[in-house]
Motif scaffolding. Structure first.
Motif, short mmCIF file in Angstrom:
data_model
loop_
_atom_site.label_atom_id
_atom_site.label_comp_id
_atom_site.label_asym_id
_atom_site.label_seq_id
_atom_site.Cartn_x
_atom_site.Cartn_y
_atom_site.Cartn_z
N PRO A 168 13.84 40.52 -49.27
CA PRO A 168 13.26 40.76 -50.60
C PRO A 168 13.21 39.49 -51.45
N LYS A 169 14.18 38.61 -51.28
CA LYS A 169 14.19 37.35 -52.03
C LYS A 169 12.99 36.49 -51.66
N VAL A 170 12.66 36.44 -50.37
CA VAL A 170 11.50 35.66 -49.91
C VAL A 170 10.22 36.27 -50.45
N ILE A 171 10.12 37.60 -50.40
CA ILE A 171 8.92 38.29 -50.90
C ILE A 171 8.76 38.03 -52.40
N SER A 172 9.86 38.06 -53.13
CA SER A 172 9.83 37.80 -54.57
C SER A 172 9.36 36.38 -54.86
N LEU A 173 9.80 35.42 -54.05
CA LEU A 173 9.38 34.03 -54.22
C LEU A 173 7.87 33.90 -54.01
N ILE A 174 7.36 34.52 -52.96
CA ILE A 174 5.92 34.46 -52.68
C ILE A 174 5.13 35.13 -53.80
N ILE A 218 1.79 36.39 -44.56
CA ILE A 218 1.44 37.15 -45.75
C ILE A 218 0.90 38.53 -45.38
N LYS A 219 0.05 38.57 -44.35
CA LYS A 219 -0.54 39.84 -43.91
C LYS A 219 0.53 40.82 -43.45
N LYS A 223 2.61 43.62 -49.08
CA LYS A 223 2.79 43.63 -50.53
C LYS A 223 1.65 42.87 -51.22
N PHE A 224 0.76 42.32 -50.39
CA PHE A 224 -0.28 41.45 -50.92
C PHE A 224 -1.65 41.83 -50.37
N GLU A 225 -2.68 41.55 -51.15
CA GLU A 225 -4.06 41.70 -50.69
C GLU A 225 -4.58 40.33 -50.26
N ILE A 226 -5.39 40.33 -49.21
CA ILE A 226 -5.96 39.08 -48.72
C ILE A 226 -7.48 39.22 -48.66
N GLU A 227 -8.17 38.17 -49.06
CA GLU A 227 -9.64 38.17 -49.07
C GLU A 227 -10.14 36.82 -48.57
N VAL A 242 -5.39 35.34 -52.01
CA VAL A 242 -4.37 36.38 -51.94
C VAL A 242 -3.98 36.82 -53.36
N ARG A 243 -3.60 38.08 -53.50
CA ARG A 243 -3.06 38.54 -54.79
C ARG A 243 -2.03 39.63 -54.55
N ASN A 244 -1.19 39.82 -55.55
CA ASN A 244 -0.16 40.85 -55.47
C ASN A 244 -0.78 42.23 -55.59
N LYS A 245 -0.31 43.17 -54.79
CA LYS A 245 -0.76 44.55 -54.93
C LYS A 245 -0.13 45.16 -56.18
#
Length: 246
Positions: A168-174, A218-219, A223-227, A242-245
């Motif tokens: 979760p710490k890594v996800i929060s950083l991203i 990231i994929k 927790k993230f959208e990719i375009e 990329v953006r946060n969901k």
């Protein structure tokens, strides 16, 4: 870093296993041209004998440094003195310091103060002060692993258990970094996100989590959208955003 930049590669022979030298030099070549390659140690000692064949194959110059005093690391001193001489020569644009020793923390800081890019390479046991003193820090273990890990066409690791390291710490950083780079609609160019992650945490590397690239990592998080977008400048590769969901 520009791949045409000249790099000084300084290796602490007392603190790095010789088994990694091939992968290490291939990794360094991604960041610049290693015009100066030196390794420091007491070559009269048997523990450095495994390095000798590797030096010829990779054109690395051995620098002899006798341990004059018990308990003092003469190798560190020789490497630091050489680094400062090279800095003032003006022949390089950056340094690659290969060691797991925190004694090089001040050297890395001083070189960066002088405008040099500093890449650190060391084992996962490397103390954090040395890691954060570098622009980028690469764990040497992942270089050997990258050669052995099978990849599917999407760049995902063969072993699913690697994903467990994405805490979760890594996800929060991203997530926070995406927000820092995002436009008004929340989209951020993944190249900018990767660059800022590196500045925030020099040892951040998707390979630490079992992924060769940041995009498949990231994929995998969900927790993230990719375009993907067309490159308006006509490049053959699409740009990844990329953006946060919500």
């Amino acid at each position: 870093m520009d791949k045409d930049h000249n790099l000084a590669v300084l290796i602490d022979g007392d603190n790095i296993p010789s088994a990694y030298v091939k992968e290490m030099m291939e990794e360094i070549a991604k960041y610049g041209n290693p015009t100066i390659k030196r390794i420091y140690g007491d070559w009269t000692k048997p523990n450095l004998s495994k390095w000798k064949n590797m030096l010829l194959e990779n054109a690395i110059t051995p620098i002899q440094q006798y341990a004059y005093t018990t308990g003092k690391n003469a190798t560190d001193s020789a490497m630091i003195i050489d680094a400062m001489d090279i800095l003032y020569s003006g022949k390089v644009n950056g340094f690659c310091l290969v060691s797991s020793d925190s004694d090089f923390t001040r050297l890395a800081t001083r070189l960066r103060e002088a405008g040099m890019t500093v890449i650190g390479i060391g084992e996962k046991k490397t103390p954090n002060p040395f890691i954060v003193a570098c622009d980028r820090f690469i764990y040497i273990e992942i270089l050997k692993k990258a050669e052995k890990t099978a990849q599917d066409p999407k760049g995902k690791p063969a072993k699913k258990d690697e994903d467990d390291k994405i805490t979760p710490k890594v996800i929060s950083l991203i997530s926070a970094t995406i927000s820092d780079c995002a436009d008004d609609d929340g989209w951020a160019f993944l190249g900018d996100v990767g660059g800022l992650l590196q500045k925030k945490q020099p040892n951040f590397d998707s390979r630490n989590f079992g992924f060769q690239k940041l995009t498949p990592m990231i994929k995998s998080i969900n927790k993230f959208e990719i375009e993907q977008r067309e490159n308006q400048r006509g490049g053959k590769y699409k740009l990844v955003y990329v953006r946060n969901k919500d």
